[in-house]
Design a protein around this motif. Structure first.
Motif, short mmCIF file in Angstrom:
data_model
loop_
_atom_site.label_atom_id
_atom_site.label_comp_id
_atom_site.label_asym_id
_atom_site.label_seq_id
_atom_site.Cartn_x
_atom_site.Cartn_y
_atom_site.Cartn_z
N TRP A 1 0.83 -1.21 0.00
CA TRP A 1 0.00 0.00 0.00
C TRP A 1 0.86 1.25 0.00
O TRP A 1 0.34 2.37 -0.15
N TYR B 1 -7.84 -0.67 -5.91
CA TYR B 1 -7.90 0.62 -5.20
C TYR B 1 -6.95 1.65 -5.79
O TYR B 1 -7.05 2.83 -5.48
N ALA C 1 -8.81 3.52 0.94
CA ALA C 1 -10.04 2.74 0.92
C ALA C 1 -11.26 3.61 1.23
O ALA C 1 -12.28 3.55 0.53
N LYS D 1 -11.90 6.02 -1.77
CA LYS D 1 -12.38 5.34 -2.98
C LYS D 1 -13.83 4.90 -2.82
O LYS D 1 -14.63 5.02 -3.75
N ARG D 2 -14.17 4.40 -1.65
CA ARG D 2 -15.53 3.89 -1.47
C ARG D 2 -16.55 5.03 -1.43
O ARG D 2 -17.72 4.81 -1.72
N TRP E 1 -16.64 5.97 -5.40
CA TRP E 1 -17.36 4.98 -6.21
C TRP E 1 -18.88 5.13 -6.07
O TRP E 1 -19.65 4.68 -6.89
#
Lengths: 464, 241
Positions: free
Chosen positions: A367, A399, B23, B26-27, B30
């Protein structure tokens, strides 16, 4: 004592023989066995060799050490080296055992050993090196070591304890350059000027803060990660002048040319490989040459015939297309590999991510790799994720913005390699962590031969 | 617009923890939820009241000391925001920091911010390895996994754990608890990083952040095949699924 060392060597040699029969590489097992029989094996064997060079640091150990071994051999010296990268105390011991006669005698002129950063204190105490080369420090396999700071400080105190050791230090890495303060004679090597000056890639800069006083460094430019022209506004610690310095560097697809100043004289070096970071490895070798009394021209001549070790930008040909295999083990190195696959030709990419002990069981470092840079690269047709953590690699790519339709998961390395070889691109790039490297190499050799009868290029240098 | 506040990204940047920010962001994107990331570095001002999601990672010992000193001047603001329901994810060193103190092996107590009721004691053995936990949120029990790597052992006072250890060490390797939970603060030792493959937790944090702003919109599900696969591989390997 004499009996015990002979018993240890015999046991080690038997282990080596058996390991080869059963398809292993025998790079560590003989050491494990011999040290079990007689813990003093390494010390007793190392004592017989008049000169020992240890190469430590995070990246570039294998290449630097193998380059140096090639240089010394070209000068007619008999060397012991752990060329396959087995760099813990067991791997180092195994290298001595392979070289030793059955009665434990060694007639070699020098031992060239790459040593894992965490294993360095222990190995150095036993081997008592004449010269130590420190390449750089990046985050790597932290679950074995605790934080980077600790690793660096253990190496520092070890260097203070070994008498009569001479150092070869990377001037561009502040974490390494600080070792000039340990009170041993040193030679600095580095890149001379803004050869590759570029914006900081912040996510992987390990040392933004001065190790001496804690203030944030000011950089005139970076080469990669924290390597560059650093200066601390607090205590004045700055990138020191280098004794061995590359002034100009240019790379072609297959070679790297650089003009290097060694003390007062200029030498032209041509490396038969395209990885930019190999310039640093070559400079380290030239630096070590100064302590070992080898002329820069001799070193340059030897470097021009250097053959990359397994997974160091190794090249294959499959159905007329180039196939490259490169080892990845930490964010800094992985980012450099991503730079390599940034060329405009359409290509397919394979990434094998394992989490065995030798890879580092914690794979969270992926990451910290700048995969986001891939989002712009439309020329990558397919990503094949493989290895024990293939699913996690696929997740990372998702991602990073890679369309999921381009990502395929093949945990079994064999099926992953076969899939990527059948890709539609004009080239294939395979990246693998340590324990995935040999399986990939093995399969690659088989298919490249079987399917298209294309020989693996025996060496990259084809100076035209 | 949701504001993600990444504290000290330059200093608390061990073990790929920035993946948690990736994360979360991005979520949101989206799903078409506008989101911005603010990185707060040493000495820069922070308005906790403006933040919707605050992330605190872990760093090496030296860096940990630097930021504790910096944060101490803003402890009251942070505590107020936490009482007000600010969604916080604190991992490893960032987790320890929120408690009373960290006691080193020679007995020295390095004070924390003292916002949450727990303390940490240095252990002689580093607790390292893959870890699986069971946690409960929104009335459901779910499993999560990651990688832990800490020598500090945390003991909870009057505060709930984040979850129960299924495989691994957790807070201290003894009491079977992992992490801590207070209001909308989630503390954990799980690297991996935690949020990318434990997307059920990520979505829960996202919902809490929206609800706090009075935004009760329906959060549509995403195709989580990759997330579930990555999680399942590890849970299976640890023999908990």
């Amino acid at each position: 004592m004499r009996i015990r060392i002979i018993a240890a060597i015999a046991a080690g040699k038997v282990a080596h023989y058996l390991s080869r029969i059963f398809g292993g590489r025998g790079s560590s097992l003989p050491g494990v066995v011999a040290l079990r029989v007689f813990p003093g094996t390494l010390e007793a064997l190392a004592r017989q060799v008049p000169c020992a060079v240890l190469v430590t640091g995070t990246n570039g150990k294998t290449t630097t050490n193998n380059m140096l071994a090639g240089v010394l051999e070209s000068c007619g010296r008999r060397v012991i080296a752990n060329r396959e990268g087995a760099n813990l105390i067991t791997g180092v011991t195994a290298a001595f055992i392979r070289a030793a006669g059955i009665r434990g005698g060694l007639k070699h002129d020098a031992a060239l050993l790459e040593v894992d950063e965490a294993a360095f204190p222990q190995v150095a105490e036993l081997v008592k090196p004449t010269v130590v080369v420190v390449t750089n420090f990046f985050r790597d396999q932290l679950d074995r070591y605790g934080e980077l700071d600790k690793t660096v400080s253990y190496i520092k105190t070890t260097l203070q304890r070994i008498p009569a050791v001479k150092l070869v230090l990377n001037a561009d890495d502040p974490l390494v350059a600080q070792f000039a303060g340990v009170g041993r004679p040193f030679i600095f090597y580095g890149l001379g000027n803004r050869i590759r000056g570029k914006e900081a890639q912040t996510p992987t800069r390990e040392a933004r803060f001065c190790p001496l006083c804690g203030k944030e460094f000011i950089y005139a430019y970076y080469h990669y990660s924290q390597l560059g022209a650093f200066r601390c506004p607090g205590c004045g610690f700055a990138r020191p002048p280098a004794d061995v310095e590359a002034n100009t560097v240019f790379t072609t697809d297959h070679t790297t040319h650089c003009s290097v100043r060694v003390k007062e004289t200029l030498t032209q070096v041509i490396l038969p490989t395209s990885g930019f970071y190999n310039v640093f490895n070559a400079l380290a070798v030239l630096g070590a040459g100064l302590w070992l009394g080898i002329a820069p021209e001799k070193i340059a001549a030897s470097l021009s015939t250097y053959v990359p070790a397994v997974g160091r930008l190794q090249k294959f040909v499959y159905k007329g297309r180039p196939v490259y295999l490169n080892l990845v083990k930490n964010p800094a190195g992985f980012n450099e590999s991503l730079n390599l696959i940034g060329s405009p030709q359409p290509k397919d990419v394979f990434i094998a991510l394992n989490d065995n002990d030798a890879d580092g069981r914690d794979i969270s470092w992926i990451w910290d790799v700048d995969f986001e840079s891939l989002e712009r690269q439309k020329q990558i047709l397919c990503f094949v994720c493989s290895g024990r953590r293939a699913e996690e690699m696929a997740l990372r790519l998702k991602y990073a913005g890679v369309p999921t339709g381009k990502i395929e998961v093949h945990p079994a390395i064999k099926s992953g390699v076969r899939r990527v070889l059948e890709g539609m691109g004009s080239g294939v790039y395979l990246l693998a962590t340590y324990t995935a490297l040999w399986p990939v190499d093995k399969i690659l050799r088989r298919y490249a031969m079987e399917v298209n009868n294309a020989d693996r290029l025996s060496s990259l240098p084809r100076p035209s | 617009m949701l504001t993600v506040c990444h504290l000290y990204p330059d200093l608390l940047n061990l073990y790929g923890d920035r993946g948690n920010i990736i994360a979360f962001v991005k979520r949101c994107r989206w799903r078409g939820i506008p989101v911005q990331v603010e990185e707060i570095n040493l000495g820069e001002s922070i308005d906790f009241a403006r933040a919707d999601f605050l992330f605190l990672g872990g760093g090496s010992d030296r860096e940990q000391e630097l930021i504790t000193a910096d944060l101490r001047t803003r402890t009251a603001d942070l505590a107020d925001a936490i009482e007000d329901g600010l969604v916080v994810l604190a991992i490893c060193g960032g987790y320890q920091l929120l408690g009373h103190y960290y006691r080193t092996l020679d007995g020295t107590e390095i004070p924390g911010l003292g916002i949450l009721d727990f303390y940490t004691q240095a252990g002689s053995k580093r607790l390292i390895g893959n870890i699986a936990i069971e946690l409960e949120f929104g009335g459901h029990k779910v499993q999560a996994c990651g990688f832990e790597n800490h020598s500090g052992q945390t003991f909870l006072g009057n505060i709930k754990p984040l979850g129960r250890v299924l495989k691994g060490y957790g807070n201290n390797g003894r009491d079977g608890f992992e992490g801590a939970r207070y209001k909308n603060v989630f503390c954990s030792y799980l690297h991996g990083p935690l949020l990318p493959k434990n997307s059920h937790l990520t979505d829960y944090l996202l919902r809490l952040a929206l609800n706090r702003r009075g935004d009760k919109r329906f959060i549509k599900g995403l195709d989580d095949t990759f997330e579930k696969n990555a999680r399942r591989v590890m849970l299976r390997r640890m023999g908990v699924k």
